[in-house]
Design a protein around this motif. Structure first.
Motif, PDB file in Angstrom:
ATOM      1  N   ALA A   1       0.801  -1.113  -0.106  1.00  0.00           N
ATOM      2  CA  ALA A   1       0.187  -0.203  -0.143  1.00  0.00           C
ATOM      3  C   ALA A   1       0.792   1.210  -0.098  1.00  0.00           C
ATOM      4  CB  ALA A   1      -1.053   0.029   1.099  1.00  0.00           C
ATOM      5  N   LYS A   2       1.849   1.140   0.925  1.00  0.00           N
ATOM      6  CA  LYS A   2       2.638   2.340   0.793  1.00  0.00           C
ATOM      7  C   LYS A   2       3.365   2.436  -0.435  1.00  0.00           C
ATOM      8  CE  LYS A   2       4.998   3.193   4.734  1.00  0.00           C
ATOM      9  NZ  LYS A   2       5.758   3.319   5.954  1.00  0.00           N
ATOM     10  N   ASN A   3       3.812   1.687  -1.014  1.00  0.00           N
ATOM     11  CA  ASN A   3       4.478   1.791  -2.395  1.00  0.00           C
ATOM     12  C   ASN A   3       3.344   2.458  -3.472  1.00  0.00           C
ATOM     13  OD1 ASN A   3       6.865   0.727  -1.750  1.00  0.00           O
ATOM     14  ND2 ASN A   3       6.579  -1.403  -2.490  1.00  0.00           N
ATOM     15  N   ILE A   4       2.427   1.908  -3.433  1.00  0.00           N
ATOM     16  CA  ILE A   4       1.058   2.493  -4.618  1.00  0.00           C
ATOM     17  C   ILE A   4       1.074   4.146  -4.297  1.00  0.00           C
ATOM     18  CG2 ILE A   4      -1.157   2.373  -4.835  1.00  0.00           C
ATOM     19  CD1 ILE A   4      -1.268  -0.533  -4.472  1.00  0.00           C
TER      20      ILE A   4
ATOM     21  N   GLY B   1      -6.919  -1.014   5.696  1.00  0.00           N
ATOM     22  CA  GLY B   1      -6.941  -0.911   4.124  1.00  0.00           C
ATOM     23  C   GLY B   1      -7.867   0.557   3.542  1.00  0.00           C
ATOM     24  N   PHE B   2      -8.452   1.468   4.493  1.00  0.00           N
ATOM     25  CA  PHE B   2      -8.963   2.469   3.996  1.00  0.00           C
ATOM     26  C   PHE B   2      -8.363   3.580   3.166  1.00  0.00           C
ATOM     27  CE2 PHE B   2     -10.935   6.831   4.383  1.00  0.00           C
ATOM     28  CZ  PHE B   2     -12.170   6.512   4.127  1.00  0.00           C
ATOM     29  N   ASP B   3      -6.943   3.435   3.497  1.00  0.00           N
ATOM     30  CA  ASP B   3      -6.224   4.485   2.585  1.00  0.00           C
ATOM     31  C   ASP B   3      -6.287   3.928   1.330  1.00  0.00           C
ATOM     32  OD1 ASP B   3      -4.607   2.086   3.040  1.00  0.00           O
ATOM     33  OD2 ASP B   3      -2.878   2.811   3.848  1.00  0.00           O
ATOM     34  N   ILE B   4      -6.109   2.772   0.782  1.00  0.00           N
ATOM     35  CA  ILE B   4      -6.080   2.328  -0.441  1.00  0.00           C
ATOM     36  C   ILE B   4      -7.727   2.535  -1.072  1.00  0.00           C
ATOM     37  CG2 ILE B   4      -5.736   0.816  -2.122  1.00  0.00           C
ATOM     38  CD1 ILE B   4      -3.371   1.867  -1.247  1.00  0.00           C
ATOM     39  N   MET B   5      -8.518   2.190  -0.177  1.00  0.00           N
ATOM     40  CA  MET B   5     -10.095   2.555  -0.617  1.00  0.00           C
ATOM     41  C   MET B   5     -10.389   3.685  -1.035  1.00  0.00           C
ATOM     42  SD  MET B   5     -12.020  -0.360  -0.117  1.00  0.00           S
ATOM     43  CE  MET B   5     -13.793   0.005   0.491  1.00  0.00           C
TER      44      MET B   5
ATOM     45  N   ALA C   1      -2.984   8.402 -17.826  1.00  0.00           N
ATOM     46  CA  ALA C   1      -2.368   7.221 -17.954  1.00  0.00           C
ATOM     47  C   ALA C   1      -1.950   6.884 -16.580  1.00  0.00           C
ATOM     48  CB  ALA C   1      -1.091   7.303 -18.742  1.00  0.00           C
ATOM     49  N   ILE C   2      -1.194   7.846 -15.653  1.00  0.00           N
ATOM     50  CA  ILE C   2      -0.782   7.639 -14.441  1.00  0.00           C
ATOM     51  C   ILE C   2      -2.106   7.380 -13.474  1.00  0.00           C
ATOM     52  CG2 ILE C   2      -0.053   8.879 -12.282  1.00  0.00           C
ATOM     53  CD1 ILE C   2       1.613  10.829 -14.113  1.00  0.00           C
ATOM     54  N   THR C   3      -3.249   8.035 -13.641  1.00  0.00           N
ATOM     55  CA  THR C   3      -4.450   7.731 -12.851  1.00  0.00           C
ATOM     56  C   THR C   3      -4.984   6.154 -13.126  1.00  0.00           C
ATOM     57  OG1 THR C   3      -4.717  10.183 -12.617  1.00  0.00           O
ATOM     58  CG2 THR C   3      -6.692   8.508 -12.362  1.00  0.00           C
ATOM     59  N   GLN C   4      -4.977   5.951 -14.392  1.00  0.00           N
ATOM     60  CA  GLN C   4      -5.508   4.658 -14.738  1.00  0.00           C
ATOM     61  C   GLN C   4      -4.717   3.536 -14.109  1.00  0.00           C
ATOM     62  OE1 GLN C   4      -5.620   4.897 -19.083  1.00  0.00           O
ATOM     63  NE2 GLN C   4      -7.821   5.660 -18.853  1.00  0.00           N
ATOM     64  N   LYS C   5      -3.331   3.745 -14.315  1.00  0.00           N
ATOM     65  CA  LYS C   5      -2.493   2.640 -13.606  1.00  0.00           C
ATOM     66  C   LYS C   5      -2.582   2.572 -12.240  1.00  0.00           C
ATOM     67  CE  LYS C   5       2.504   1.459 -13.225  1.00  0.00           C
ATOM     68  NZ  LYS C   5       3.860   1.760 -13.471  1.00  0.00           N
ATOM     69  N   CYS C   6      -2.757   3.659 -11.481  1.00  0.00           N
ATOM     70  CA  CYS C   6      -2.739   3.623 -10.112  1.00  0.00           C
ATOM     71  C   CYS C   6      -4.428   3.048  -9.565  1.00  0.00           C
ATOM     72  CB  CYS C   6      -2.719   5.149  -9.433  1.00  0.00           C
ATOM     73  SG  CYS C   6      -3.064   5.265  -7.610  1.00  0.00           S
ATOM     74  N   TYR C   7      -5.454   3.537 -10.289  1.00  0.00           N
ATOM     75  CA  TYR C   7      -6.681   2.914  -9.902  1.00  0.00           C
ATOM     76  C   TYR C   7      -6.495   1.453 -10.186  1.00  0.00           C
ATOM     77  CZ  TYR C   7     -11.434   2.263 -10.327  1.00  0.00           C
ATOM     78  OH  TYR C   7     -12.854   1.463  -9.988  1.00  0.00           O
TER      79      TYR C   7
END
Length: 336
Positions: free
Chosen positions: A42-45, A91-95, A129-135
């Protein structure tokens, strides 16, 4: 970045201005979540996203400087307390990052269509592109951890059917059976319930730690609106013998020390309200059962008035940055 011979258009100034606010807001949220994360993946994402956003915040600053345009205030280190205790868990951070990336994707699609200068177009193409990859990274992470619920499965269609009766639109039949939900309608209902479930957790945390009483009360009101939306949409799903499976557990800790300024939290809800209005509008447009269309429209109305109340609070407290304005020719003529 070399200065362009073509000045920024009004729409480009406006969209870059709004993008700057959103990106500096997300960076402050990420800084807190990264500090509190105890999961390496999660931290890496979140760290990768922070570095990517920093690059484009700096590009927008350079673009504005080259055009002699005032850089928006945005959000800075005064709006985040990285040392505040954990306000959210499980896991709320990634949610939440996933929801923010949904909002970003919608904004970039609109902003790209409003851009004409090549360097501005490139900014939005790269951010998309950055956003789609992160999503996608967020979605796969949450599924692997068992935190995110997939939409319900349905029987796969084996033939193509044509709607040949206007009764297909009827959701108000009191004496006969309503048709079951189609997959498009079910998809929008599931998405709305999912985002409102996350919204309840977020706004509960905000209500616990907001310093301003009016802001605290505003968050409590928002929580009740989300609970009502979830209840009404779940009822529509149950009428078709479909239940929503939400992630188990409570994401909010008992902390009352705020990691964010009231200004930042209000801006966050402002963004989510805009996202909610768009989602409900799409749901109303593409639903073919008239009871669902009316329900989505009424929900959009409630979100609109709630959002308006929030904007008034932001103005009252000096938290709302004024977007770049067109020159008021009447005032200039009057010498004001």
């Amino acid at each position: 970045m070399q200065r362009s011979s073509q000045p920024l258009s009004s729409s480009e100034i406006g969209t870059l201005w709004l993008t700057y606010l959103e990106k500096t807001f997300i960076m402050r949220v990420l800084e807190y979540f990264i500090e509190k994360s105890d999961d390496k993946q999660a931290k890496n994402i979140m760290t990768d996203l922070w570095h990517n956003l920093k690059t484009y915040v700096e590009k927008i600053e350079v673009t504005f400087k080259n055009e002699d345009i005032a850089i928006p205030n945005g959000f800075n280190e005064r709006d985040v307390d990285r040392n505040a205790p954990k306000l959210f868990d499980f896991g709320f951070d990634i949610m939440f990052v996933r929801i923010l990336k949904e909002i970003s994707m919608g904004m970039y699609t609109l902003h790209l269509n409003m851009a004409y200068r090549e360097d501005v177009v490139l900014i939005y193409k790269d951010l998309t592109a950055i956003t789609q990859k992160c999503y996608n990274s967020c979605t796969q992470y949450l599924l692997e951890k068992g935190i995110l619920s997939r939409p319900p499965n349905v029987t796969h269609p084996i033939t193509n059917e044509i709607v040949n009766d206007t009764n297909y639109l009827n959701g108000f039949n009191l004496f006969g059976e309503k048709r079951s939900l189609n997959t498009i309608e079910l998809g929008y209902l599931h998405h709305s319930i999912e985002t409102n479930n996350i919204g309840i957790q977020l706004i509960t945390g905000f209500a616990q730690c907001a310093k301003n009483k009016e802001v605290k009360d505003y968050f409590v009101k928002g929580k009740e609106i989300s609970k009502k939306i979830i209840k009404e949409l779940e009822e529509k799903m149950l009428q078709s013998d479909i239940s929503f499976s939400a992630a188990s557990g409570n994401f909010v800790t008992n902390s009352t020390k705020s990691p964010f300024s009231d200004k930042l939290m209000m801006f966050c809800i402002f963004l989510l309200n805009s996202f909610g209005l768009g989602s409900q509008s799409f749901g109303a447009i593409f639903s073919l059962r008239n009871d669902l269309t009316l329900k989505m429209a009424l929900m959009a109305k409630n979100i609109y008035f709630y959002a308006e109340d929030g904007i008034k609070i932001m103005i009252k407290n000096g938290w709302l940055d004024q977007p770049p304005q067109m020159a008021d020719r009447n005032k200039i003529i009057r010498g004001e």
